[in-house]
Scaffold this motif. Structure first.
Motif, mmCIF file in Angstrom:
data_model
loop_
_atom_site.group_PDB
_atom_site.id
_atom_site.type_symbol
_atom_site.label_atom_id
_atom_site.label_comp_id
_atom_site.label_asym_id
_atom_site.label_seq_id
_atom_site.Cartn_x
_atom_site.Cartn_y
_atom_site.Cartn_z
ATOM 1 N N LEU C 137 0.840 -1.197 0.000
ATOM 2 C CA LEU C 137 0.000 0.000 0.000
ATOM 3 C C LEU C 137 0.877 1.250 0.000
ATOM 4 N N SER C 138 0.345 2.318 -0.573
ATOM 5 C CA SER C 138 1.065 3.586 -0.512
ATOM 6 C C SER C 138 0.885 4.190 0.887
ATOM 7 N N GLY C 139 1.658 5.228 1.173
ATOM 8 C CA GLY C 139 1.561 5.865 2.479
ATOM 9 C C GLY C 139 0.140 6.288 2.820
ATOM 10 N N GLY C 140 -0.511 6.925 1.871
ATOM 11 C CA GLY C 140 -1.880 7.379 2.096
ATOM 12 C C GLY C 140 -2.822 6.223 2.349
ATOM 13 N N GLN C 141 -2.620 5.147 1.580
ATOM 14 C CA GLN C 141 -3.494 3.980 1.757
ATOM 15 C C GLN C 141 -3.275 3.329 3.121
ATOM 16 N N GLN C 142 -1.999 3.296 3.557
ATOM 17 C CA GLN C 142 -1.726 2.739 4.879
ATOM 18 C C GLN C 142 -2.441 3.555 5.954
ATOM 19 N N GLN C 143 -2.400 4.878 5.789
ATOM 20 C CA GLN C 143 -3.063 5.730 6.763
ATOM 21 C C GLN C 143 -4.569 5.464 6.774
ATOM 22 N N ARG C 144 -5.148 5.273 5.587
ATOM 23 C CA ARG C 144 -6.582 4.976 5.522
ATOM 24 C C ARG C 144 -6.905 3.665 6.225
ATOM 25 N N VAL C 145 -6.006 2.691 6.065
ATOM 26 C CA VAL C 145 -6.234 1.409 6.738
ATOM 27 C C VAL C 145 -6.236 1.612 8.259
ATOM 28 N N PHE C 146 -5.295 2.418 8.741
ATOM 29 C CA PHE C 146 -5.256 2.704 10.173
ATOM 30 C C PHE C 146 -6.544 3.381 10.634
ATOM 31 N N LEU C 147 -7.046 4.307 9.808
ATOM 32 C CA LEU C 147 -8.300 4.971 10.170
ATOM 33 C C LEU C 147 -9.446 3.977 10.181
ATOM 34 N N ALA C 148 -9.464 3.105 9.177
ATOM 35 C CA ALA C 148 -10.520 2.098 9.125
ATOM 36 C C ALA C 148 -10.463 1.216 10.365
ATOM 37 N N ARG C 149 -9.243 0.909 10.805
ATOM 38 C CA ARG C 149 -9.109 0.083 12.003
ATOM 39 C C ARG C 149 -9.732 0.788 13.209
ATOM 40 N N ALA C 150 -9.484 2.113 13.297
ATOM 41 C CA ALA C 150 -10.075 2.862 14.403
ATOM 42 C C ALA C 150 -11.600 2.869 14.291
ATOM 43 N N LEU C 151 -12.105 3.014 13.053
ATOM 44 C CA LEU C 151 -13.558 2.976 12.866
ATOM 45 C C LEU C 151 -14.109 1.638 13.335
ATOM 46 N N ALA C 152 -13.377 0.570 13.021
ATOM 47 C CA ALA C 152 -13.844 -0.758 13.406
ATOM 48 C C ALA C 152 -13.871 -0.916 14.920
ATOM 49 N N GLN C 153 -13.104 -0.097 15.611
ATOM 50 C CA GLN C 153 -13.142 -0.146 17.071
ATOM 51 C C GLN C 153 -14.480 0.334 17.594
ATOM 52 N N ASP C 154 -15.225 1.027 16.725
ATOM 53 C CA ASP C 154 -16.565 1.481 17.048
ATOM 54 C C ASP C 154 -16.579 2.216 18.382
ATOM 55 N N ALA C 155 -15.709 3.224 18.462
ATOM 56 C CA ALA C 155 -15.535 3.934 19.724
ATOM 57 C C ALA C 155 -16.391 5.207 19.756
ATOM 58 N N THR C 156 -16.356 5.907 20.868
ATOM 59 C CA THR C 156 -17.032 7.200 20.929
ATOM 60 C C THR C 156 -16.030 8.344 21.009
ATOM 61 N N VAL C 157 -14.816 8.042 21.476
ATOM 62 C CA VAL C 157 -13.761 9.052 21.480
ATOM 63 C C VAL C 157 -12.583 8.499 20.685
ATOM 64 N N TYR C 158 -12.037 9.330 19.811
ATOM 65 C CA TYR C 158 -10.909 8.875 19.006
ATOM 66 C C TYR C 158 -9.681 9.732 19.249
ATOM 67 N N PHE C 159 -8.525 9.091 19.273
ATOM 68 C CA PHE C 159 -7.257 9.811 19.351
ATOM 69 C C PHE C 159 -6.432 9.461 18.125
ATOM 70 N N MET C 160 -6.017 10.476 17.374
ATOM 71 C CA MET C 160 -5.264 10.204 16.151
ATOM 72 C C MET C 160 -3.958 10.988 16.180
ATOM 73 N N ASP C 161 -2.859 10.261 15.971
ATOM 74 C CA ASP C 161 -1.556 10.917 16.026
ATOM 75 C C ASP C 161 -1.046 11.199 14.612
ATOM 76 N N GLU C 162 -1.067 12.450 14.234
ATOM 77 C CA GLU C 162 -0.562 12.906 12.938
ATOM 78 C C GLU C 162 -1.071 12.084 11.750
ATOM 79 N N PRO C 163 -2.372 11.973 11.583
ATOM 80 C CA PRO C 163 -2.878 11.173 10.462
ATOM 81 C C PRO C 163 -2.618 11.816 9.103
ATOM 82 N N PHE C 164 -2.279 13.084 9.092
ATOM 83 C CA PHE C 164 -2.124 13.749 7.792
ATOM 84 C C PHE C 164 -0.688 13.754 7.283
ATOM 85 N N VAL C 165 0.226 13.200 8.089
ATOM 86 C CA VAL C 165 1.622 13.262 7.666
ATOM 87 C C VAL C 165 1.888 12.281 6.530
ATOM 88 N N GLY C 166 2.472 12.817 5.458
ATOM 89 C CA GLY C 166 2.894 11.962 4.351
ATOM 90 C C GLY C 166 1.773 11.346 3.557
#
Ligand SMILES: Nc1ncnc2c1ncn2[C@@H]1O[C@H](COP(=O)(O)OP(=O)(O)O)[C@@H](O)[C@H]1O
Ligand SMILES: [Mg+2]
Lengths: 294, 455, 251
Positions: C137-166
């Motif tokens: 996966l490209s950098g952007g795609q990897q980041q999307r996968v990480f976001l999808a993983r957080a979505l799958a956590q089905d949480a109410t509060v999210y913490f994201m560390d520099e999701p826009f880098v690279g």
């Protein structure tokens, strides 16, 4: 079964057991810790013998398990007190191993353990050392020991598969969702220890390392799926064991050494030719990019 | 016992072995320091294991035992292994530790194969090649020691002559390249030096334990000094000492193999260094930590008193506080709080009336100083990059009066920007007067106790 | 109730404070940007909230209770560089890891979990890549996968560390619309952000952090030159060249 068949079965069991555990070591960048444990297990075996006065497999397993965990623990302690990790591994395994060798020499008369044997294994003797229960000959005891360890490992990996997987891939996320990452670490180290000691008799300390690392590293170049990597690694372990046995027959050389050499050969070929991550594939890919651009 | 020792030492063979172990210890300690600092300790391990097939091939080609050819064979296969490790890391996804373990074990396995081949050949049983696995220092003869010693001395001389270059290369490869050093050559040279140190140690210490000779004296030396030149000397000394101890101890008892005893001697010196070395040792660090904790605990209580007083003065409230008020302001262990409250009142810095605590005049002064110092440190950590020129090490003590005055002014300005300046002047609020706000007009660092305007 | 309440949190390595007496309440249902210079302690703040590093003092409550008992309410997107993307696994598998916290010991992700994971991948526009190996996966795609993983956590509060880098521009847009969707669902998201230009545009609230809390509040109130100067050390030569005045709130 014939003499040769028993040896091949033993070797294959070593290949499968080591191959599977080895994959996790490679993915967790702990190959050298496994190397360390495979050396210090010698001390565990000697101590187990001195305490129990017996060469029974179970005492060896316990002794080696304890010393294996101690090795992992000491490395961790030195590392947290500021020693860089490669040096920590080096200091711990050499001193425990040296201590083991000294004990062996000091009690040379009493211990029926030959250092060369411990290092290089004696797979040729395996079929003679059989397990008899109630007068029934059940085949070589090494096969039983390796079989049990393989079963234990498989059960543990099956039970904790997803925990091992996430704590290897993303330890921070793993502990954020409440997985005890340290427990998983020591669980794996225990598996390495008992795997090493079970394989010890047949292939010896150093070649355990070959069987732990080489098949897994080869599989790592062939697939991008963890489960497939485990299967390929186990298969390469078996191929190296059987190939090594025949090579040893043909050239009349050490079986364990020849297993390690065959494993190395398989790796070398894969390293060059692997369709995904091999040297050739990369060169060709680079060529075609250059060709496209021009 | 001493007689025995003297007798042993008079034995010509023991003298040779001793001489060899000392030079070996020095050479491997010195070169191990470079390997350690380059985080390549385990490559030494790989080189040692990888030497086995080289030695065997040398024997197969040359036909009889020859220490000179053994060294050449071992060095070549050690270097080849190093090259393979680098190639695997550079050209595949495999990481360093796996590459080292892989090359190490396959080379060793191949060595064992060759060893069995040799054992079957006509002159195989007199080869003494098994000695290389565990080392057999006792079997060293005069001519072996001469070769080993000459190589060790050559290694030491080269290291001495090129020390400056090796040092620069070890610390900052990029920079070394930038100023025109041939880094490729120096890398190859350093690898060759290390491999040579490994190779001359094999016969005495053996393939498996040779790594210890490189790693253990070097890491022990790390505890005694921060400077490479001194570290190299200390590591060489520790290596020599281990060699002496190991050789003598093992020659005094039968059945004690020299190599492992040398390694254990080095380990003992390492443990002693780890625990007792000044500054970096665990005892010294523990003591420092204990003093730091004590100081921090005391300062925390004082600063909390000051913080509360500062807040109270703004809302024009009493300057006496209960234990609970202190605990609410800053969470701390109650035992620690009580201990320090009583200690501070013994020192005359605090006063207790009706279960409430207040600062005395000297207490107010001390609390102000502590608060000023700590708040200034906080500001410094916020803008560390900007004040990098102060070159504070991670755990250096922070005392505002040691800071150059222009820096202090800058920090105080920033402190004012963050509204973090201590607002209460100790001279006045201890007397129970309120609303004394220190101003920041004076930037003269020597006049920290600023004039105060009463409002 | 506040989704996250941080009181008096101090984190120190040895003597050196990395976070100093941080106290704040996160408002519910807002997108909160965290900005501050390198080494300001932004990642450390998230790790301290998630209990990944010990705090010297202070407490963190998630909806009024300690983190340990509220794990299922929290989703985490670590820095992309913190994992080894050569790990042999595929995108769907990584997203399924988001379900592990809900599954418990000894059980495998089931059909329902797979459905949730696939849906999460769909949301980040990566459904076709479900069986793609992560190393490809490209950098952007990897980041999307990480976001999808957080979505799958089905949480109410999210913490994201520099999701826009690279990441590429398309991914940046996708992430932003996802953040807004989460907000629309009433979820709270705290995002460590490095690009001052876009803070005003992306975030309702902003936390300015440099070892200490400099300011927290609605972006239009706190994202001022004055506060930025405080955060970045007054040396605004760098800000001047980096920051178009129109991106900052004029006070
Ligand atoms: N394990 C650690 N040991 C010592 N210091 C650390 C450690 N982790 C982070 N730090 C220090 O803590 C500070 C904050 O780090 P971090 O939270 O990663 O900053 P940011 O994410 O804002 O760039 C830095 O100065 C860093 O050097
Ligand atoms: Mg960060």
């Amino acid at each position: 079964m014939s003499y040769g068949a028993w040896i091949m079965l033993t070797g294959s069991l070593v290949g499968v057991t080591c191959g599977i555990v080895g994959c996790f070591l490679i993915l967790r960048k702990m190959a050298m810790l496994a190397d360390a444990i495979s050396h210090t297990v010698l001390l565990g075996i000697v101590l187990a013998y001195l305490v129990s006065h017996s060469l029974e497999g179970i005492y060896m397993l316990v002794g080696a398990g304890i010393i294996g965990l101690l090795t992992a623990f000491l490395v961790q302690v030195l590392h947290t007190s500021g020693v860089q990790s490669d040096a920590a591994i080096g200091v711990v395994f050499t001193s425990l191993f040296a201590f083991g060798v000294i004990l062996l020499s000091a009690f040379a008369g009493k211990v029926h353990l030959d250092v060369n044997h411990a290092l290089m294994g004696e797979i040729t003797f395996i079929p003679w050392n059989t397990l008899t229960i109630g007068g029934m000959n059940l085949g070589p005891s090494a096969v039983w020991m390796l079989g049990s360890v393989l079963l234990i490992n498989l059960i543990l990996i099956f039970l904790f598969y997803k925990e091992i997987k996430i704590s290897s891939f993303d330890p921070a996320m793993a502990s954020a969702i409440g997985i005890p990452v340290m427990f998983i670490h020591y669980l794996l180290m225990s598996m390495v220890s008992i795997t090493t000691v079970a394989s010890f008799d047949s292939v010896g300390a150093i070649l355990v390392v070959a069987m732990l690392i080489v098949p897994g590293a080869t599989a790592y170049l062939l697939t991008d799926k963890l489960i497939v990597m485990l299967v390929i690694s186990a298969a390469i372990g078996v191929i190296a064991a059987i190939g090594g046995y025949y090579a040893a027959l043909i050239w009349n050389i050490s079986i364990s050494g020849s297993m390690a050499s065959i494993a190395g050969l398989i790796f070398a070929v894969t390293f060059i030719l692997s369709p995904k991550h091999g040297l050739m594939a990369k060169l060709i890919a680079r060529r075609s990019i250059v060709a496209e651009q021009s | 016992m001493w007689n025995e020792l003297l007798l042993t030492l008079q034995d010509a063979n023991t003298q040779w072995v001793l001489f060899g172990s000392i030079l070996l210890g020095v050479a491997s300690g010195v070169l191990g320091s470079f390997a350690l600092l380059r985080k390549q300790s385990l490559i030494g391990d790989a080189m040692a294991h990888a030497a086995l097939p080289g030695i065997c091939l040398a024997f197969l080609l040359y036909g009889t035992k020859s220490i000179g050819w053994f060294l050449v064979g071992a060095a070549l296969s050690g270097l080849l292994a190093t090259y393979f490790i680098q190639a695997i890391i550079n050209h595949s996804r495999i990481k360093e530790d796996t590459a080292i373990g892989l090359v190490l074990s396959v080379f060793f396995g191949f060595g064992i194969v060759l060893l069995t081949k040799i054992a079957q050949s006509k002159n195989g049983n007199q080869s003494g090649l098994d000695d290389f696995i565990f080392g057999q220092a006792a079997s060293l003869v005069g001519s072996d020691v001469k070769v080993i010693s000459s190589v060790a001395i050559v290694l030491l001389i080269i290291t001495f002559l090129l020390f400056k270059e090796l040092k620069l290369f070890t610390f900052d490869r990029q920079f070394a390249k930038g100023i025109g050093l041939p880094t490729g050559f120096i890398n190859a040279l350093l690898m060759t030096l290390i491999v040579s140190a490994v190779v001359i140690g094999l016969q005495a210490v053996g393939v498996i334990l040779m790594a210890a000779m490189l790693i253990t004296p070097a890491i022990a030396a790390r505890y005694w000094t921060d400077r490479l030149d001194r570290m190299v000397i200390v590591a060489g000394t520790i290596g020599a000492l281990s060699g002496i101890l190991g050789t003598i101890l093992s020659s005094m008892a039968s059945n004690l193999p020299t190599g492992p005893v040398i390694v254990l001697a080095a380990t003992v010196i390492f443990i002693i260094s780890l625990v007792f070395a000044p500054n970096r040792g665990l005892v010294s660090k523990g003591l420092k930590l204990y003093r730091l904790r004590k100081r921090v605990a005391r300062e925390t209580v004082l600063q909390t008193m000051y913080d509360l007083a500062e807040e109270a003065s703004i809302s024009n409230q009493s300057m006496l506080f209960t234990r609970d008020q202190l605990l609410t302001r800053r969470r701390m262990a109650t035992r620690m709080l009580d201990k320090n409250l009583h200690r501070l009142s013994r020192e005359g810095l605090l006063n207790q009336t009706d279960g409430k605590w207040g600062l005395t005049a000297p207490g107010a002064k001390a609390a102000y100083e502590v608060t000023f110092n700590n708040r200034l440190f906080e500001i410094y950590t916020m803008y560390e990059m900007r004040f990098a020129y102060l070159q504070l090490a991670a755990n250096d003590a922070w005392e505002y009066y040691e800071i150059p005055s222009h820096t202090l002014n800058e920090l105080m300005e920033l402190m004012a920007v963050h509204e973090h300046t201590p607002q209460l002047d100790p001279a006045h609020f201890a007397k129970g007067e309120k609303y004394y706000i220190a101003n920041l007009e004076s930037n003269d660092s020597n006049k920290r106790k600023r004039e105060v305007k009463s409002s | 109730m506040n989704p996250v309440k941080v009181s008096n949190v101090t984190v120190a390595y040895d003597r050196k404070p990395v976070l100093q007496e941080i106290t704040f309440d996160m408002p519910e249902g807002k997108l909160i940007g965290v900005v501050g210079p390198n080494g300001a302690g932004k990642s450390t703040l998230i790790k301290a909230i998630l209990g990944l590093i010990p705090t010297a003092s202070g407490t963190v409550d998630i909806y009024g209770k300690p983190y340990k008992s509220q794990r299922k309410l929290v989703g985490y997107v670590p820095q992309r560089g913190s994992v080894d993307w050569d790990f042999p696994t595929n995108a769907l598998d990584v997203v399924l890891m988001g379900r592990y916290g809900h599954i418990g010991w000894f059980r495998r992700p089931g059909k329902k979990d797979t459905a949730i994971a696939l849906q999460a991948l769909d949301k980040v526009g990566m459904k076709e890549y479900a069986s793609r190996q992560i190393s490809q996966l490209s950098g952007g795609q990897q980041q999307r996968v990480f976001l999808a993983r957080a979505l799958a956590q089905d949480a109410t509060v999210y913490f994201m560390d520099e999701p826009f880098v690279g990441v590429d521009a398309a991914t940046e847009k996708a992430i932003i619309s996802l953040l807004n969707e989460l907000k629309a669902q009433g979820k709270t998201v705290l995002v460590v952000h490095h690009d001052l230009q876009t803070v005003k545009e992306y975030f309702d609230w902003t936390l300015l952090l440099n070892k200490r809390k400099i300011a927290l509040g609605p972006t239009e109130e706190v994202f001022t030159i004055d506060n930025l100067q405080k955060t970045y050390g007054g040396r605004l030569s760098f800000l001047d060249t980096q920051l178009d005045p129109s991106h900052v709130v004029q006070s």
